[in-house]
Design a protein around this motif. Structure first.
Motif, PDB file in Angstrom:
ATOM      1  N   SER A 182      48.192  51.842  32.886  1.00 34.68           N
ATOM      2  CA  SER A 182      48.981  53.058  32.963  1.00 34.68           C
ATOM      3  C   SER A 182      49.688  53.262  31.635  1.00 34.68           C
ATOM      4  CB  SER A 182      49.982  52.975  34.109  1.00 34.68           C
ATOM      5  OG  SER A 182      49.305  52.765  35.333  1.00 34.68           O
ATOM      6  N   LEU A 183      50.119  54.467  31.386  1.00 40.61           N
ATOM      7  CA  LEU A 183      50.709  54.833  30.095  1.00 40.61           C
ATOM      8  C   LEU A 183      51.830  53.871  29.717  1.00 40.61           C
ATOM      9  CD1 LEU A 183      50.431  56.977  27.901  1.00 40.61           C
ATOM     10  CD2 LEU A 183      52.245  58.262  29.041  1.00 40.61           C
ATOM     11  N   GLY A 184      51.692  53.242  28.560  1.00 39.02           N
ATOM     12  CA  GLY A 184      52.729  52.349  28.065  1.00 39.02           C
ATOM     13  C   GLY A 184      52.837  51.026  28.788  1.00 39.02           C
ATOM     14  N   GLN A 185      51.869  50.741  29.661  1.00 36.17           N
ATOM     15  CA  GLN A 185      51.917  49.504  30.438  1.00 36.17           C
ATOM     16  C   GLN A 185      50.832  48.536  29.983  1.00 36.17           C
ATOM     17  OE1 GLN A 185      54.394  49.057  32.890  1.00 36.17           O
ATOM     18  NE2 GLN A 185      55.074  50.928  31.883  1.00 36.17           N
ATOM     19  N   GLY A 186      50.911  47.321  30.479  1.00 39.88           N
ATOM     20  CA  GLY A 186      49.902  46.323  30.190  1.00 39.88           C
ATOM     21  C   GLY A 186      48.675  46.509  31.047  1.00 39.88           C
ATOM     22  N   LEU A 187      47.762  45.579  30.942  1.00 40.11           N
ATOM     23  CA  LEU A 187      46.528  45.647  31.707  1.00 40.11           C
ATOM     24  C   LEU A 187      46.723  45.025  33.088  1.00 40.11           C
ATOM     25  CD1 LEU A 187      45.505  46.000  28.754  1.00 40.11           C
ATOM     26  CD2 LEU A 187      43.408  44.891  29.498  1.00 40.11           C
ATOM     27  N   GLU A 188      46.388  45.783  34.107  1.00 38.56           N
ATOM     28  CA  GLU A 188      46.486  45.312  35.477  1.00 38.56           C
ATOM     29  C   GLU A 188      45.093  44.920  35.955  1.00 38.56           C
ATOM     30  OE1 GLU A 188      47.674  48.425  38.103  1.00 38.56           O
ATOM     31  OE2 GLU A 188      47.629  47.170  39.892  1.00 38.56           O
ATOM     32  N   PHE A 189      44.899  43.649  36.265  1.00 44.53           N
ATOM     33  CA  PHE A 189      43.610  43.161  36.717  1.00 44.53           C
ATOM     34  C   PHE A 189      43.247  43.780  38.061  1.00 44.53           C
ATOM     35  CE2 PHE A 189      40.221  40.276  37.614  1.00 44.53           C
ATOM     36  CZ  PHE A 189      40.355  39.906  38.940  1.00 44.53           C
ATOM     37  N   LEU A 190      41.993  44.213  38.198  1.00 41.93           N
ATOM     38  CA  LEU A 190      41.525  44.778  39.462  1.00 41.93           C
ATOM     39  C   LEU A 190      40.519  43.862  40.151  1.00 41.93           C
ATOM     40  CD1 LEU A 190      41.025  48.530  38.453  1.00 41.93           C
ATOM     41  CD2 LEU A 190      42.992  47.488  39.590  1.00 41.93           C
ATOM     42  N   ILE A 191      39.420  43.531  39.444  1.00 41.00           N
ATOM     43  CA  ILE A 191      38.336  42.781  40.088  1.00 41.00           C
ATOM     44  C   ILE A 191      37.515  42.071  39.029  1.00 41.00           C
ATOM     45  CG2 ILE A 191      36.772  44.781  40.080  1.00 41.00           C
ATOM     46  CD1 ILE A 191      35.716  43.809  42.824  1.00 41.00           C
ATOM     47  N   TYR A 192      36.930  40.944  39.422  1.00 38.75           N
ATOM     48  CA  TYR A 192      36.087  40.139  38.554  1.00 38.75           C
ATOM     49  C   TYR A 192      34.728  39.929  39.220  1.00 38.75           C
ATOM     50  CZ  TYR A 192      34.181  35.541  37.222  1.00 38.75           C
ATOM     51  OH  TYR A 192      33.357  34.508  36.876  1.00 38.75           O
ATOM     52  N   PHE A 193      33.676  40.110  38.449  1.00 39.48           N
ATOM     53  CA  PHE A 193      32.314  39.834  38.898  1.00 39.48           C
ATOM     54  C   PHE A 193      31.735  38.668  38.107  1.00 39.48           C
ATOM     55  CE2 PHE A 193      31.092  43.249  41.725  1.00 39.48           C
ATOM     56  CZ  PHE A 193      31.976  44.275  41.409  1.00 39.48           C
ATOM     57  N   GLN A 194      31.035  37.794  38.820  1.00 38.20           N
ATOM     58  CA  GLN A 194      30.203  36.789  38.177  1.00 38.20           C
ATOM     59  C   GLN A 194      28.795  37.076  38.695  1.00 38.20           C
ATOM     60  OE1 GLN A 194      30.669  34.703  35.749  1.00 38.20           O
ATOM     61  NE2 GLN A 194      28.592  33.903  35.885  1.00 38.20           N
ATOM     62  N   GLY A 195      27.927  37.563  37.828  1.00 34.40           N
ATOM     63  CA  GLY A 195      26.660  38.067  38.327  1.00 34.40           C
ATOM     64  C   GLY A 195      26.915  39.293  39.188  1.00 34.40           C
ATOM     65  N   ASN A 196      26.305  39.338  40.356  1.00 33.74           N
ATOM     66  CA  ASN A 196      26.485  40.476  41.263  1.00 33.74           C
ATOM     67  C   ASN A 196      27.576  40.256  42.299  1.00 33.74           C
ATOM     68  OD1 ASN A 196      24.476  41.947  40.049  1.00 33.74           O
ATOM     69  ND2 ASN A 196      22.882  41.223  41.449  1.00 33.74           N
ATOM     70  N   SER A 197      28.137  39.058  42.333  1.00 36.67           N
ATOM     71  CA  SER A 197      29.156  38.803  43.357  1.00 36.67           C
ATOM     72  C   SER A 197      30.545  38.920  42.755  1.00 36.67           C
ATOM     73  CB  SER A 197      28.954  37.423  43.973  1.00 36.67           C
ATOM     74  OG  SER A 197      29.133  36.427  43.006  1.00 36.67           O
ATOM     75  N   ALA A 198      31.510  39.211  43.615  1.00 34.49           N
ATOM     76  CA  ALA A 198      32.887  39.421  43.179  1.00 34.49           C
ATOM     77  C   ALA A 198      33.783  38.361  43.805  1.00 34.49           C
ATOM     78  CB  ALA A 198      33.351  40.824  43.565  1.00 34.49           C
ATOM     79  N   PRO A 199      33.915  37.203  43.156  1.00 39.00           N
ATOM     80  CA  PRO A 199      34.741  36.149  43.742  1.00 39.00           C
ATOM     81  C   PRO A 199      36.234  36.453  43.730  1.00 39.00           C
ATOM     82  CG  PRO A 199      33.820  35.460  41.623  1.00 39.00           C
ATOM     83  CD  PRO A 199      33.238  36.784  41.922  1.00 39.00           C
ATOM     84  N   ASP A 200      36.645  37.414  42.960  1.00 36.70           N
ATOM     85  CA  ASP A 200      38.063  37.739  42.895  1.00 36.70           C
ATOM     86  C   ASP A 200      38.248  39.250  42.943  1.00 36.70           C
ATOM     87  OD1 ASP A 200      40.790  37.949  42.509  1.00 36.70           O
ATOM     88  OD2 ASP A 200      40.865  36.639  40.751  1.00 36.70           O
ATOM     89  N   LYS A 201      38.699  39.721  44.101  1.00 31.80           N
ATOM     90  CA  LYS A 201      38.986  41.151  44.267  1.00 31.80           C
ATOM     91  C   LYS A 201      40.475  41.352  44.462  1.00 31.80           C
ATOM     92  CE  LYS A 201      34.816  41.670  47.096  1.00 31.80           C
ATOM     93  NZ  LYS A 201      34.262  42.160  48.358  1.00 31.80           N
ATOM     94  N   SER A 202      41.256  40.333  44.112  1.00 29.18           N
ATOM     95  CA  SER A 202      42.662  40.315  44.485  1.00 29.18           C
ATOM     96  C   SER A 202      43.482  41.437  43.869  1.00 29.18           C
ATOM     97  CB  SER A 202      43.281  38.960  44.109  1.00 29.18           C
ATOM     98  OG  SER A 202      43.213  38.766  42.708  1.00 29.18           O
ATOM     99  N   GLY A 203      42.992  42.050  42.788  1.00 27.95           N
ATOM    100  CA  GLY A 203      43.773  43.083  42.129  1.00 27.95           C
ATOM    101  C   GLY A 203      43.536  44.495  42.635  1.00 27.95           C
ATOM    102  N   LEU A 204      42.573  44.678  43.500  1.00 24.81           N
ATOM    103  CA  LEU A 204      42.318  46.032  44.006  1.00 24.81           C
ATOM    104  C   LEU A 204      43.537  46.491  44.795  1.00 24.81           C
ATOM    105  CD1 LEU A 204      38.600  45.750  45.173  1.00 24.81           C
ATOM    106  CD2 LEU A 204      39.482  46.769  43.068  1.00 24.81           C
TER     107      LEU A 204
END
Lengths: 118, 113
Positions: free
Chosen positions: A38-60
């Protein structure tokens, strides 16, 4: 391609509509990340993929957000029923590393998609 | 959870001087820490990585230190140039079984000619 490619670069939509954001990572990069800035903000993690799977969706932030990755390559972030608070720059990054035990995880970022929800 | 603090106020510095940016964290010391540069309208670009057992890392005019006792990393740009003006982000490895990093909010550096 030479770098991470994101499309569209800008997206203006009306509240309540669905949007799809695309990320084309660097060829051969197995790990893929989505962030929101967001404007003037840092990066907010949403999701991580390793290959086609998403082991970490905690930021959605809510169940309106989903993402998929196919063929270990292109990823799509979908936001359903967009709200004004979804307005931000959505950044995608890819990296070679992504598994525990490797020392480096240098992330290569795309230029982002600027989403404006009216 | 890990909290990362970077000075949210812009840092203005005269050309030729050394710029020093600070990244503090609150909890466990990460296995490594990274610094990225972000220009307006662009994604961050990786600059340097420093591991927990390294005290200092250098690359051209850039120097990064990592003090696990103080829970702090310092990022120095010597002989600063107007082209160094950008936002600088630190990112800490946060574990979780894969190489996830958490980014700070960044510090905007303005080098004045």
């Amino acid at each position: 391609g030479a770098g991470v490619s994101q499309s569209p670069s800008n997206k203006v939509t009306e509240k309540g509509k669905d949007v799809e954001l695309r990320c084309d990572p660097i060829s051969g990069h197995t790990a893929l990340y989505w962030y929101r800035q967001s404007l003037g903000q840092g990066l907010e993690f949403l999701i991580y993929f390793q290959g086609n799977s998403a082991p970490d969706k905690s930021g959605l932030p809510s169940d309106r957000f989903s993402a998929e990755r196919t063929g270990g390559s292109v990823s799509t972030l979908t936001i359903q029923r967009t709200q004004q608070e979804d307005s931000a720059v959505y950044l995608c990054a890819s990296s070679l590393a992504g598994l525990a035990g490797l020392a480096k995880n240098i992330q290569y970022f795309g230029a982002g998609t600027r989403l404006s929800v009216l | 959870s890990q909290k990362i603090e970077q000075n949210s106020e812009a840092l203005n510095i005269q050309e030729g001087k050394t710029a020093t940016l600070t990244c503090n964290y609150t909890n466990y010391s990460p296995a490594y820490l990274q610094w990225y540069r972000q220009d307006p309208g662009r994604g961050p670009v990786f600059l340097l990585l420093i591991r927990e057992n390294e005290k200092e890392k250098r690359k051209e005019r850039l120097k990064v230190t990592f003090d696990t006792t103080l829970k702090q990393s310092l990022f120095h740009i010597t002989a600063s140039q107007p082209a160094d003006s950008a936002t600088y982000l630190c990112a800490l490895e946060t574990g979780g079984g894969y190489q996830k990093v958490t980014f700070g909010t960044g510090t905007k550096l303005q080098v004045i000619p």
